[in-house]
Design an enzyme around this catalytic site. Structure first.
Site, PDB file in Angstrom:
ATOM      1  N   CYS A 264       9.265   3.235  51.972  1.00 40.78           N
ATOM      2  CA  CYS A 264       9.067   4.676  51.737  1.00 40.78           C
ATOM      3  C   CYS A 264       7.801   5.017  50.976  1.00 40.78           C
ATOM      4  O   CYS A 264       6.877   5.598  51.542  1.00 40.78           O
ATOM      5  CB  CYS A 264      10.284   5.243  51.011  1.00 40.78           C
ATOM      6  SG  CYS A 264      11.746   5.218  52.043  1.00 40.78           S
ATOM      7  N   ARG A 334      10.142  -4.995  53.418  1.00 43.93           N
ATOM      8  CA  ARG A 334       9.037  -4.205  53.978  1.00 43.93           C
ATOM      9  C   ARG A 334       8.022  -3.874  52.884  1.00 43.93           C
ATOM     10  O   ARG A 334       8.388  -3.417  51.813  1.00 43.93           O
ATOM     11  CB  ARG A 334       9.577  -2.902  54.594  1.00 43.93           C
ATOM     12  CG  ARG A 334      10.324  -3.132  55.910  1.00 43.93           C
ATOM     13  CD  ARG A 334      10.912  -1.836  56.417  1.00 43.93           C
ATOM     14  NE  ARG A 334      11.900  -1.298  55.478  1.00 43.93           N
ATOM     15  CZ  ARG A 334      12.426  -0.092  55.566  1.00 43.93           C
ATOM     16  NH1 ARG A 334      12.074   0.727  56.532  1.00 43.93           N
ATOM     17  NH2 ARG A 334      13.320   0.323  54.681  1.00 43.93           N
TER      18      ARG A 334
HETATM   19  C1  UDX Z   1      12.187   5.668  47.018  1.00 43.64           C
HETATM   20  C2  UDX Z   1      12.584   6.948  46.274  1.00 43.64           C
HETATM   21  O1  UDX Z   1      12.980   6.627  44.950  1.00 43.64           O
HETATM   22  C3  UDX Z   1      13.715   7.628  47.008  1.00 43.64           C
HETATM   23  O2  UDX Z   1      14.051   8.839  46.366  1.00 43.64           O
HETATM   24  C4  UDX Z   1      13.279   7.897  48.413  1.00 43.64           C
HETATM   25  O3  UDX Z   1      14.321   8.473  49.134  1.00 43.64           O
HETATM   26  C5  UDX Z   1      12.830   6.616  49.109  1.00 43.64           C
HETATM   27  O4  UDX Z   1      11.822   5.983  48.351  1.00 43.64           O
HETATM   28  P1  UDX Z   1      13.181   3.207  47.207  1.00 43.64           P
HETATM   29  O5  UDX Z   1      12.063   2.908  48.160  1.00 43.64           O
HETATM   30  O6  UDX Z   1      14.558   2.732  47.524  1.00 43.64           O
HETATM   31  O7  UDX Z   1      13.297   4.783  46.984  1.00 43.64           O
HETATM   32  O8  UDX Z   1      12.799   2.543  45.815  1.00 43.64           O
HETATM   33  P2  UDX Z   1      12.490   2.992  44.328  1.00 43.64           P
HETATM   34  O9  UDX Z   1      13.637   2.686  43.464  1.00 43.64           O
HETATM   35  O10 UDX Z   1      11.937   4.361  44.254  1.00 43.64           O
HETATM   36  O11 UDX Z   1      11.341   1.926  43.991  1.00 43.64           O
HETATM   37  C6  UDX Z   1      10.156   1.900  44.776  1.00 43.64           C
HETATM   38  C7  UDX Z   1       9.254   0.794  44.316  1.00 43.64           C
HETATM   39  O12 UDX Z   1       8.680   1.117  43.051  1.00 43.64           O
HETATM   40  C8  UDX Z   1       9.895  -0.574  44.143  1.00 43.64           C
HETATM   41  O13 UDX Z   1       9.011  -1.545  44.688  1.00 43.64           O
HETATM   42  C9  UDX Z   1      10.030  -0.727  42.649  1.00 43.64           C
HETATM   43  O14 UDX Z   1      10.001  -2.077  42.246  1.00 43.64           O
HETATM   44  C10 UDX Z   1       8.800   0.022  42.161  1.00 43.64           C
HETATM   45  N1  UDX Z   1       8.939   0.564  40.803  1.00 43.64           N
HETATM   46  C11 UDX Z   1       9.888   1.495  40.517  1.00 43.64           C
HETATM   47  C12 UDX Z   1       8.052   0.157  39.814  1.00 43.64           C
HETATM   48  O15 UDX Z   1       7.164  -0.693  40.063  1.00 43.64           O
HETATM   49  N2  UDX Z   1       8.159   0.689  38.564  1.00 43.64           N
HETATM   50  C13 UDX Z   1       9.088   1.619  38.253  1.00 43.64           C
HETATM   51  O16 UDX Z   1       9.109   2.056  37.107  1.00 43.64           O
HETATM   52  C14 UDX Z   1       9.993   2.025  39.260  1.00 43.64           C
END
Ligand code: UDX
Length: 460
Positions: A264, A334
């Protein structure tokens, strides 16, 4: 109500199961016949906490069924949720809408009674309006069909919980009838007090990309601060904690480290830039280019620090890798930062032995050249260096003393800043992290060299 959910990936499979669980009759649809056969037996096609139990329960009760036929879907439901992927186009930053278009074009000719097509996939602003024109042309004469957009905000790893108890429901509708239908679909959640925002389709489409852009910006902001901390000898974890106490800022999404990945955030911010450019407001979101670049840089920084820890050259080094998925509690690889780093290190001559609690099968299918093992201890055995790349809770529970005994050289790079560095150091490990100072070396250890400022280019 009788609903269909078209597309049974990370979004659709969970939405279908949750809608059935909240009392609706649901038909899930996908073009992948093998996946549909599996789902029809109540078996989850991927790992997501809580999904398996919910599928079993609802398939057994008969409230949840599956098919590959759009015609059957059109005949069955009054409301059709579109949950197919909108990946990045191959030769551009824009979203590839061919799957969304195919669903709508395949469904519309078979619709018989008043129907609502509700998009949940993340799409560029203006998509609902464009699809409405297509549907009007393709639906049979006299059949009343509306297209609405109702973006989904679920996080992988928390998808069931997020679907049942979302922070908000955003309904992008063009009529009060569509609004009333969506309020009925989500009635149990509305009764539980979930905020419901009824707006235009264009606003709803934008809410989703704006939310993801904000989250991506927050992560890249703290990772930019990590780079500054490295230069200034400061600690980004303490910095984030101190920032987070300011309620205007908040602590969430300020975890500095290897950056964001997944299906995403990376592609959504790029598609947003592309769409904004088409709308003539590219400058307004030009900062997202920086957000994307800062994010990519963390992968290079991690490879560079790892190479430095490995003695300046990966050739012949054995590297143990903890984590392959883009985040914990998921099997999704992904655009995984962890896997990108592991692959780069392998390309530079290292033998990579990787363990992940759920992602090994998916990782192996895209990166067969790496060696995969089935527990963390095995990944660390004989390693010249260990890399902690995905912050699975089980890695925090590892006993560093036990691992130190089996590693060739007890050195670890915590690229997620979640391990207890003091504990690992007391067990004899040299620990480095992103944006955190390395304490002075003990007399028998080598001092850490400064991180190279020119980043390696051997990364996708
Ligand atoms: C995200 C959005 O949060 C969600 O609302 C949307 O519908 C889809 O995209 P998701 O892809 O499941 O969800 O993951 P998310 O928990 O947002 O984390 C995304 C990425 O950011 C991960 O690789 C995570 O490791 C990274 N991340 C997250 C960080 O590096 N630091 C953080 O503080 C939070």
């Amino acid at each position: 109500m009788r609903l269909t959910v078209i597309g049974t990936g990370y979004l659709g499979a969970v939405h279908a199961a949750c809608m059935a669980d909240s009392g609706h009759e649901v038909l899930g649809v996908d073009v992948d016949a093998r996946k549909i056969a599996r789902l029809a037996q109540g078996r989850a096609p991927f790992f997501e906490p809580g999904l398996q139990e919910m599928l079993t329960r609802n398939v057994e009760s008969g409230r949840l069924r599956f098919t590959t036929s759009l015609r059957e879907a059109a005949e069955f439901g009054q409301v059709h949720f579109v949950c197919v992927g909108t990946p990045q186009k191959e030769n551009s930053q824009a979203a590839d809408l061919r799957f969304v278009d195919a669903v709508v074009e395949g469904l519309a000719p078979y619709l018989r009674g008043p129907s609502l097509i509700v998009g949940k996939s993340t799409v560029p602003a203006g998509t609902t309006a464009r699809l409405t024109v297509r549907v009007d042309a393709l639906a049979p004469e006299g059949v009343d069909v509306e297209v609405a957009w109702n973006p989904e905000f679920l996080r992988e790893g928390h998808a069931v919980e997020d679907t049942l108890r979302p922070d908000r429901i955003v309904a992008g509708v063009s009529s009060s009838r569509a609004d009333a239908v969506l309020r009925d679909v989500y009635a149990p959640m509305l009764r539980a007090g979930v905020p419901y925002i009824s707006t235009t389709p264009a606003t709803a489409e934008l809410v989703k990309v704006a939310a993801n852009s904000f989250l991506a910006t927050k992560i890249s902001f703290i990772n930019a601060m990590a780079e500054v901390c490295d230069a200034a000898g400061a600690d980004v974890v303490t910095l984030a904690e101190a920032l987070g106490h300011d309620t205007r800022i908040g602590r969430r999404f300020l975890a500095a480290g290897l950056g964001f990945g997944g299906g995403c955030l990376p592609k959504d911010i790029r598609a947003f830039m592309a769409r904004a450019g088409e709308l003539g407001v590219g400058d307004s979101v030009a900062f997202l280019h920086q957000v994307d670049q800062i994010n990519g840089r963390q992968r290079h920084r991690t490879v560079d620090i790892a190479r430095d820890m490995a003695g300046g050259d990966f050739t012949g080094r054995r590297i143990g890798v903890l984590g392959a998925t883009f985040k914990p509690d998921s099997d999704d690889v992904r655009d995984s930062p962890a896997l990108a780093v592991a692959a780069a290190i392998h390309r530079q001559g290292a033998t990579v032995r990787l363990y992940d609690p759920q992602g090994i099968e998916n990782a192996r299918s895209v990166m067969p050249q790496l060696e995969y093992v089935h527990d963390a201890t095995k990944a660390c055995e004989g390693a010249d260096l260990v890399l902690h790349l995905t912050e699975w809770p089980e890695f925090r529970r590892l006993d560093p003393a036990v691992l130190a005994a089996s590693a060739a050289v007890p050195k670890i790079l915590d690229a997620r800043n979640t391990l207890d560095a003091a504990l690992w150091r007391s067990a004899g490990w040299t620990v480095r992290a992103l944006g955190r100072p390395t304490p002075p070396a003990l007399p028998n250890q080598q001092a850490a060299a400064p991180v190279a400022s020119a980043y390696s280019s051997d990364l996708g």
